[in-house]
Design a protein around this motif. Structure first.
Motif, mmCIF file in Angstrom:
data_model
loop_
_atom_site.group_PDB
_atom_site.id
_atom_site.type_symbol
_atom_site.label_atom_id
_atom_site.label_comp_id
_atom_site.label_asym_id
_atom_site.label_seq_id
_atom_site.Cartn_x
_atom_site.Cartn_y
_atom_site.Cartn_z
ATOM 1 N N MET A 1 -57.594 -0.078 -28.153
ATOM 2 C CA MET A 1 -58.941 0.346 -28.435
ATOM 3 C C MET A 1 -58.965 1.860 -28.572
ATOM 4 N N THR A 2 -59.519 2.347 -29.654
ATOM 5 C CA THR A 2 -59.663 3.776 -29.874
ATOM 6 C C THR A 2 -61.044 4.207 -29.416
ATOM 7 N N THR A 3 -61.094 5.162 -28.540
ATOM 8 C CA THR A 3 -62.371 5.660 -28.066
ATOM 9 C C THR A 3 -62.444 7.158 -28.284
ATOM 10 N N SER A 4 -63.654 7.657 -28.359
ATOM 11 C CA SER A 4 -63.888 9.079 -28.590
ATOM 12 C C SER A 4 -64.150 9.792 -27.272
ATOM 13 N N ALA A 5 -63.978 11.091 -27.296
ATOM 14 C CA ALA A 5 -64.273 11.899 -26.113
ATOM 15 C C ALA A 5 -65.764 12.224 -26.023
ATOM 16 N N THR A 6 -66.440 12.177 -27.176
ATOM 17 C CA THR A 6 -67.882 12.421 -27.184
ATOM 18 C C THR A 6 -68.580 11.325 -27.967
ATOM 19 N N ALA A 7 -69.867 11.180 -27.703
ATOM 20 C CA ALA A 7 -70.709 10.231 -28.433
ATOM 21 C C ALA A 7 -72.109 10.832 -28.497
ATOM 22 N N PHE A 8 -73.001 10.156 -29.196
ATOM 23 C CA PHE A 8 -74.301 10.726 -29.503
ATOM 24 C C PHE A 8 -75.445 9.814 -29.072
ATOM 25 N N LYS A 9 -76.503 10.446 -28.580
ATOM 26 C CA LYS A 9 -77.742 9.756 -28.245
ATOM 27 C C LYS A 9 -78.838 10.374 -29.095
ATOM 28 N N VAL A 10 -79.605 9.529 -29.775
ATOM 29 C CA VAL A 10 -80.710 9.983 -30.604
ATOM 30 C C VAL A 10 -81.988 9.901 -29.768
ATOM 31 N N LEU A 11 -82.685 11.021 -29.675
ATOM 32 C CA LEU A 11 -83.911 11.099 -28.878
ATOM 33 C C LEU A 11 -85.067 11.624 -29.718
ATOM 34 N N THR A 12 -86.271 11.244 -29.352
ATOM 35 C CA THR A 12 -87.450 11.874 -29.925
ATOM 36 C C THR A 12 -87.611 13.240 -29.261
ATOM 37 N N GLN A 13 -88.440 14.077 -29.842
ATOM 38 C CA GLN A 13 -88.664 15.392 -29.236
ATOM 39 C C GLN A 13 -89.246 15.251 -27.832
ATOM 40 N N GLN A 14 -90.134 14.274 -27.633
ATOM 41 C CA GLN A 14 -90.726 14.079 -26.309
ATOM 42 C C GLN A 14 -89.666 13.626 -25.298
ATOM 43 N N GLN A 15 -88.781 12.726 -25.719
ATOM 44 C CA GLN A 15 -87.712 12.286 -24.822
ATOM 45 C C GLN A 15 -86.814 13.455 -24.442
ATOM 46 N N TRP A 16 -86.511 14.317 -25.421
ATOM 47 C CA TRP A 16 -85.678 15.477 -25.118
ATOM 48 C C TRP A 16 -86.397 16.425 -24.157
ATOM 49 N N ALA A 17 -87.694 16.657 -24.380
ATOM 50 C CA ALA A 17 -88.464 17.535 -23.497
ATOM 51 C C ALA A 17 -88.455 16.995 -22.063
ATOM 52 N N ASP A 18 -88.617 15.680 -21.914
ATOM 53 C CA ASP A 18 -88.574 15.055 -20.588
ATOM 54 C C ASP A 18 -87.185 15.202 -19.972
ATOM 55 N N PHE A 19 -86.152 15.014 -20.783
ATOM 56 C CA PHE A 19 -84.758 15.135 -20.331
ATOM 57 C C PHE A 19 -84.511 16.550 -19.815
ATOM 58 N N GLU A 20 -84.935 17.543 -20.598
ATOM 59 C CA GLU A 20 -84.750 18.943 -20.188
ATOM 60 C C GLU A 20 -85.466 19.238 -18.872
ATOM 61 N N ARG A 21 -86.684 18.742 -18.741
ATOM 62 C CA ARG A 21 -87.486 19.002 -17.546
ATOM 63 C C ARG A 21 -86.901 18.304 -16.312
ATOM 64 N N GLU A 22 -86.518 17.033 -16.471
ATOM 65 C CA GLU A 22 -86.048 16.230 -15.336
ATOM 66 C C GLU A 22 -84.558 16.407 -15.053
ATOM 67 N N ARG A 23 -83.816 16.979 -16.027
ATOM 68 C CA ARG A 23 -82.370 17.216 -15.917
ATOM 69 C C ARG A 23 -81.546 15.937 -15.896
ATOM 70 N N VAL A 24 -82.195 14.799 -16.170
ATOM 71 C CA VAL A 24 -81.513 13.510 -16.228
ATOM 72 C C VAL A 24 -82.294 12.627 -17.204
ATOM 73 N N PHE A 25 -81.559 11.807 -17.960
ATOM 74 C CA PHE A 25 -82.186 10.872 -18.893
ATOM 75 C C PHE A 25 -81.933 9.462 -18.383
ATOM 76 N N ARG A 26 -83.007 8.742 -18.155
ATOM 77 C CA ARG A 26 -82.904 7.399 -17.596
ATOM 78 C C ARG A 26 -82.934 6.315 -18.665
ATOM 79 N N GLY A 27 -83.187 6.721 -19.905
ATOM 80 C CA GLY A 27 -83.157 5.771 -21.007
ATOM 81 C C GLY A 27 -84.469 5.673 -21.746
ATOM 82 N N ALA A 28 -84.345 5.350 -23.030
ATOM 83 C CA ALA A 28 -85.500 5.035 -23.862
ATOM 84 C C ALA A 28 -85.925 3.598 -23.524
ATOM 85 N N PRO A 29 -87.086 3.165 -23.989
ATOM 86 C CA PRO A 29 -87.515 1.793 -23.683
ATOM 87 C C PRO A 29 -86.460 0.728 -23.993
ATOM 88 N N VAL A 30 -85.759 0.841 -25.108
ATOM 89 C CA VAL A 30 -84.726 -0.146 -25.448
ATOM 90 C C VAL A 30 -83.563 -0.094 -24.464
#
Length: 103
Positions: A1-30
């Motif tokens: 299995m080939t795996t990458s060292a980095t991966a990507f999460k797509v966030l809305t601006q509001q999700q990013w703002a919450d992430f920055e404020r809380e310093r942790v991302f607990r997940g989008a609704p999905v």
């Protein structure tokens, strides 16, 4: 299995703002519904955006250092049988290595 060292999460601006404020991302609704945080590799990113974020503007693309997350990362088959990185934990802001805005 080939795996990458980095991966990507797509966030809305509001999700990013919450992430920055809380310093942790607990997940989008999905993510919360599925029990893990969905990520995409660089090669999967555009298809993820097209499928799940069509018509969205001002997306925040967060690049995550998977090595910092250790055993919380599992590579599991998803769309088309491709292996996708999933985080079975909260995502701490210190694992973010880059950020780009789209739209």
């Amino acid at each position: 299995m080939t795996t990458s060292a980095t991966a990507f999460k797509v966030l809305t601006q509001q999700q990013w703002a919450d992430f920055e404020r809380e310093r942790v991302f607990r997940g989008a609704p999905v993510d919360i519904a599925d029990g893990y945080i969905h990520l995409s590799t660089a090669g999967q990113l555009e298809a993820t955006i097209a499928k799940y974020f069509a018509g969205e503007s001002c997306l925040m693309i967060v690049e995550v250092d998977l090595n910092l997350l250790g055993d919380a990362i599992r590579w599991e088959p998803a769309r088309g049988g491709d292996l996708f990185p999933h985080i079975y934990a909260e995502l701490p802001i210190h694992a973010v290595v880059s950020l780009q805005q789209r739209g």
